[in-house]
Design an enzyme around this catalytic site. Structure first.
Site, PDB file in Angstrom:
ATOM      1  N   VAL A  68       0.259 -20.832  15.664  1.00 20.23           N
ATOM      2  CA  VAL A  68       0.772 -20.992  17.022  1.00 20.23           C
ATOM      3  C   VAL A  68       0.113 -22.198  17.677  1.00 20.23           C
ATOM      4  O   VAL A  68      -1.112 -22.365  17.598  1.00 20.23           O
ATOM      5  CB  VAL A  68       0.506 -19.725  17.866  1.00 20.23           C
ATOM      6  CG1 VAL A  68       0.907 -19.965  19.323  1.00 20.23           C
ATOM      7  CG2 VAL A  68       1.253 -18.525  17.294  1.00 20.23           C
ATOM      8  N   GLY A 113      -4.663 -24.011  19.485  1.00 17.45           N
ATOM      9  CA  GLY A 113      -3.887 -23.496  18.364  1.00 17.45           C
ATOM     10  C   GLY A 113      -4.616 -22.327  17.734  1.00 17.45           C
ATOM     11  O   GLY A 113      -5.808 -22.109  17.996  1.00 17.45           O
ATOM     12  N   LYS A 114      -3.927 -21.561  16.924  1.00 12.85           N
ATOM     13  CA  LYS A 114      -4.560 -20.462  16.196  1.00 12.85           C
ATOM     14  C   LYS A 114      -3.648 -20.058  15.051  1.00 12.85           C
ATOM     15  O   LYS A 114      -2.426 -20.212  15.127  1.00 12.85           O
ATOM     16  CB  LYS A 114      -4.804 -19.246  17.108  1.00 12.85           C
ATOM     17  CG  LYS A 114      -5.976 -18.377  16.647  1.00 12.85           C
ATOM     18  CD  LYS A 114      -7.319 -19.046  16.946  1.00 12.85           C
ATOM     19  CE  LYS A 114      -8.480 -18.161  16.547  1.00 12.85           C
ATOM     20  NZ  LYS A 114      -9.769 -18.750  16.972  1.00 12.85           N
ATOM     21  N   GLY A 115      -4.263 -19.495  14.018  1.00 15.37           N
ATOM     22  CA  GLY A 115      -3.495 -19.030  12.881  1.00 15.37           C
ATOM     23  C   GLY A 115      -4.069 -17.749  12.329  1.00 15.37           C
ATOM     24  O   GLY A 115      -5.207 -17.376  12.635  1.00 15.37           O
TER      25      GLY A 115
END
Length: 424
Positions: A68, A113-115
């Protein structure tokens, strides 16, 4: 025309709802930027990927992965990748959003952001984990790049996974790109000081808060939830500065010793037995009793939504420094404020990791690397300056530190948004 609400989360907003509520609380303090705050409630892009891999027994297993980008008005997306069986889209969206706020609050030139992958990594072999990491990296590769999106370690990932991610991306583009991830091994362009950076940042910001209320570190009691990378680093640094670690809780249980627990010795026990349970130099406690232990410092360094309205009223700490992302719900924040507990929010308390990740990124671009002493000195300067800016806003507006941090960060983000305008 009023913007349409998000539809892809369904009825249960989960952690994302916590972030949205935090944004709503800060809007009254944003002045001319308040009308732009709606953009903070909408991630820029959401990618859901299927991650199929061959297991060691020859069968194929499928895992659900996410990446994201919340907001990139101030720079490329930056944020970790976590492997956990309870990873959800809502969680990854919230974590990406908190990264946006964190980077802006500290003054780093990044967006959020992040995953994550919904998987229990303990059930996979090293070979299966490598295949999972490489396939995931290939699936989200359309978003990655040192000037687009730079992943880093998070829950259940570390230097090994970052090495695999860097190598996979590099193979796909045909050249070595060290700056596509941070938190790498030193031999691959990682930065000295990165491993302990988040825990060190917790200590630096907690000490800055303690100075404001005249609370000395030496002789103070500390309790920690979580004894992973962040928790054990924070424990060691508090211990080295004369504080007394009296309780630690992790996924295996809670241990307590009023006389003090040596975090270096506890670390050896955890490495051998997989958790704090059974540590012979402390007594076990029921997990719910952890929150009621009288202490000067409470460090939640595990997962989100740990301090809630069900346990916040029991807390007897003077300062909470949030090593985890989103460990305190808004309802719990209200209770802690009423009790007079000073909360150093996650978006500055645990920003040490992304700050040294920024240093690593800069070093990779220049192929010139600093000493660990230089890294730690720069880290302390950045975080102390960030804390001072947030403290000043808190005092001027008579608002909690979390709200003040969001005022500082959201103002910077929305100013960039206003200056850039809308294209087309």
């Amino acid at each position: 025309m009023k913007s349409e609400p998000l539809s892809y989360l369904g009825k249960d907003g989960g952690p994302w709802e916590i972030f949205v509520e935090q944004v709503d609380r800060v809007i009254p303090y944003l002045g001319r930027y308040a009308p732009l705050a709606e953009s903070l409630k909408r991630p820029k892009r959401v990618l859901i990927v299927d991650v199929p891999i061959h297991l060691d027994d020859g069968t194929v297993a499928h895992f659900e992965g996410y990446r994201v980008h919340h907001n990139t008005a101030r720079g490329p997306a930056k944020g970790g990748v976590r492997y956990h069986p309870e990873v959800t889209l809502s969680e990854v969206m919230a974590l990406a959003a908190w990264m946006t706020i964190k980077n802006a609050a500290v003054g780093l030139p990044y967006g959020g952001g992040k995953g994550g992958i919904r998987v229990d990594p303990k059930k996979l072999s090293p070979g299966e984990l490598e295949r999972l990491t490489r396939r995931y990296t290939s699936e989200i590769g359309i978003l990655l790049g040192p000037d687009r999106d730079i992943p880093a370690p998070d829950v259940n990932t570390g230097e090994r996974e970052m090495a695999w991610m860097m190598d996979t991306f590099s193979m796909n583009v045909g050249r070595t790109v060290p700056g596509v991830v941070t938190g790498k091994p030193i031999a691959l362009g990682g930065s000295l000081g990165r491993r302990d950076a988040t825990g060190r940042g917790v200590f630096v910001t907690a000490r800055a808060a303690a100075e404001k209320i005249g609370l000395p570190i030496e002789g103070s009691r500390v309790i920690l939830q979580g004894f992973g990378n962040v928790g054990n680093a924070a424990a060691r640094i508090f211990h080295d500065h004369g504080a007394r670690i009296i309780a630690v809780q992790d996924h295996t249980g809670t241990i307590y010793n009023e006389a003090g627990i040596d975090p270096y010795d506890l670390l050896k026990h955890v490495a051998e037995f997989g958790g704090v349970r059974g540590y012979p130099k402390a007594e076990p406690l029921p997990n719910p009793e952890f929150w009621a232990i009288p202490t000067e410092f409470l460090i939640p360094a595990a997962l989100e939504k740990q301090i809630t309205e069900q346990n916040a009223w029991r807390i007897q700490a003077k300062i909470i420094a949030e090593g985890a992302n989103g460990p305190t719900t808004p309802a719990a924040d209200d209770i802690l404020l009423e009790k007079g507990v000073l909360v150093v929010p996650d978006v500055i308390a645990n920003a040490g990791g992304v700050t040294v990740s920024y240093f690593e990124w800069v070093q990779d671009f220049n192929s010139y690397f600093w000493t660990e002493e230089e890294i730690n000195a720069r880290l302390e300067r950045v975080l102390r300056n960030a804390f001072e800016a947030v403290w000043q806003v808190s005092q001027e507006k008579k608002i909690p530190l979390r709200t003040a941090a969001y005022v500082v960060a959201a103002t910077r983000i929305l100013e960039a948004r206003a200056l850039r305008g809308l294209y087309p």
